[in-house]
Design a protein around this motif. Structure first.
Motif: not given
Length: 392
Positions: A76-88, A92-104
């Motif tokens: 839905i967004t990328k670094a540099g959009e929605w005031s997001v300065t950092a994104r990584g 989430d290994k036990p649940e076989h998923g991922e967690i996206v972290l954004s810093v606005p």
């Protein structure tokens, strides 16, 4: 020379084994620590967010690489959009998923942009978008897990689910906080379509049980329901909502008993066992081609019996599939008539004609502005609100 060569080999092997198993050998605390993975980001807001998240769930192998394939989990967004300065993203290994972290840099701007994104999706025809939001807002960062179980773990912290769909429910018993933008809210309620989210322990609201907080709803009785004197009158009544009834209509028992993989009726078996006195089919049954736009019209002699049987069928499907299948018809009732259809557009028209949907889902409630009336069977309500297709 041979003995010296063997000694050199043994010494080298011992040194390699030491490096592989211990943080330091002989040098103690002065030895260099193992190198960080090449993609690991330097210390900063993202690693702080990772440390916070790891108190409540798994967040491994954090990467800020823009081409990391795990970032596809949240587009839905990328670094540099929605005031997001950092994104990584982390695994989430036990649940076989991922967690996206954004810093606005501006959390209000982020929430404003997310609200606009939700409104655009709703305006584009996806009325249910954002009901099961996975945007979890914290102090200075946003976490977006891909797994419901992970979201449930994270809301035990100070992270809160951001929802901007105006019909998104927050049942009693859950925390509700104002977001930074009007029309959105923060809560610790994790919605889901399969029943794996936060439990909703509220019972369906019953306007017949006493006072109601919904303006315009009757304390007893009804605001009025559709009625007809027979099948012919019912056909004429719903003609503007069910166009197929004008040209493709039949009361022949064999035609009415038709079922299709795409169109499943509510009433199955003998109609009289459901309290139905007359029944008709609108639409084109399957022949050489697939069936098209099937709906069923019913005149009802015993509305209590019909609703009791329909409740049992609805709860059985909810238990089996976690939700009603898209091919399953909903039962819309009037005073002495009913319509079964899985067409949301047709139902929208029928709601305008004073039909209401029999909803027996545990925990169901309707937002202000929708009709909500007492059904003839305990544990169900009559409403014109469908969470998957909210009227706009």
């Amino acid at each position: 020379m041979h003995i010296q060569r063997i000694r050199r080999i043994l010494a080298t092997t011992a040194a390699l084994a030491c490096l592989a198993t211990l943080p330091a050998c002989e040098g103690g605390a002065d030895a260099a620590p193992p190198a960080a993975p090449p993609s690991a980001p330097p210390e900063g807001p993202l690693t702080e967010a990772q440390r916070y998240v790891r108190q409540y769930g798994s967040c491994e192998e954090l990467s800020t690489a823009p081409d990391d394939p795990r970032l596809a989990a949240d587009e839905i967004t990328k670094a540099g959009e929605w005031s997001v300065t950092a994104r990584g993203v982390c695994s989430d290994k036990p649940e076989h998923g991922e967690i996206v972290l954004s810093v606005p840099s501006d959390m209000r701007e982020f929430q404003t942009r997310y609200k606009q994104y939700v409104m655009d999706r709703i305006a584009g025809g996806d009325g249910a978008y954002g009901l099961n939001s996975r945007i979890l807002v914290g102090k200075g960062f946003v976490a977006t897990p891909t797994r419901t179980k992970t979201a449930l773990a994270l809301v035990r912290s100070e992270l809160r689910v951001l929802t901007c769909n105006p019909t998104a429910p927050v049942p009693k018993g859950y925390k509700r906080e104002a977001a930074l933008v009007e029309g959105c809210q923060l809560s610790d309620f994790v919605g889901s379509t399969d029943g794996s989210g936060s439990p909703n322990l509220e019972t369906p609201q019953d306007p017949g049980a006493g006072a109601t907080e919904k303006p315009g709803q009757p304390k007893t009785g009804s605001l009025g329901l559709a009625r007809a004197g027979g099948i012919a009158e019912l056909r004429k009544l719903v003609g503007s909502s069910l166009r197929e009834c004008e040209e493709h209509f039949s009361t022949d028992p064999e035609a009415v008993a038709v079922e299709s993989i795409d169109y499943q009726p509510v009433v199955k078996g003998k109609a009289l066992d459901w309290g139905i006195t007359g029944r008709a089919l609108c639409g084109r049954p399957a022949g050489a081609q697939r069936a098209v736009n099937l709906s069923w019209l019913d005149t009802v002699g015993d509305m209590g019996k019909l609703q009791t049987k329909a409740k049992a069928a609805q709860l059985a499907e909810l238990k089996e599939a976690g939700k009603l299948r898209a091919t399953t018809s909903l039962l819309l009732v009037g005073e002495n008539i009913a319509v079964e259809t899985n067409d949301p557009d047709a139902r929208f028209g029928l709601y305008q004609q004073q039909f209401l949907y029999l909803n027996c889902a545990p925990g169901f409630s309707a937002p202000s502005g929708y009709r909500l009336e007492k059904a003839q069977v305990e544990g169900c309500v009559l409403t014109n609100y469908e969470p998957e297709h909210p009227v706009r």
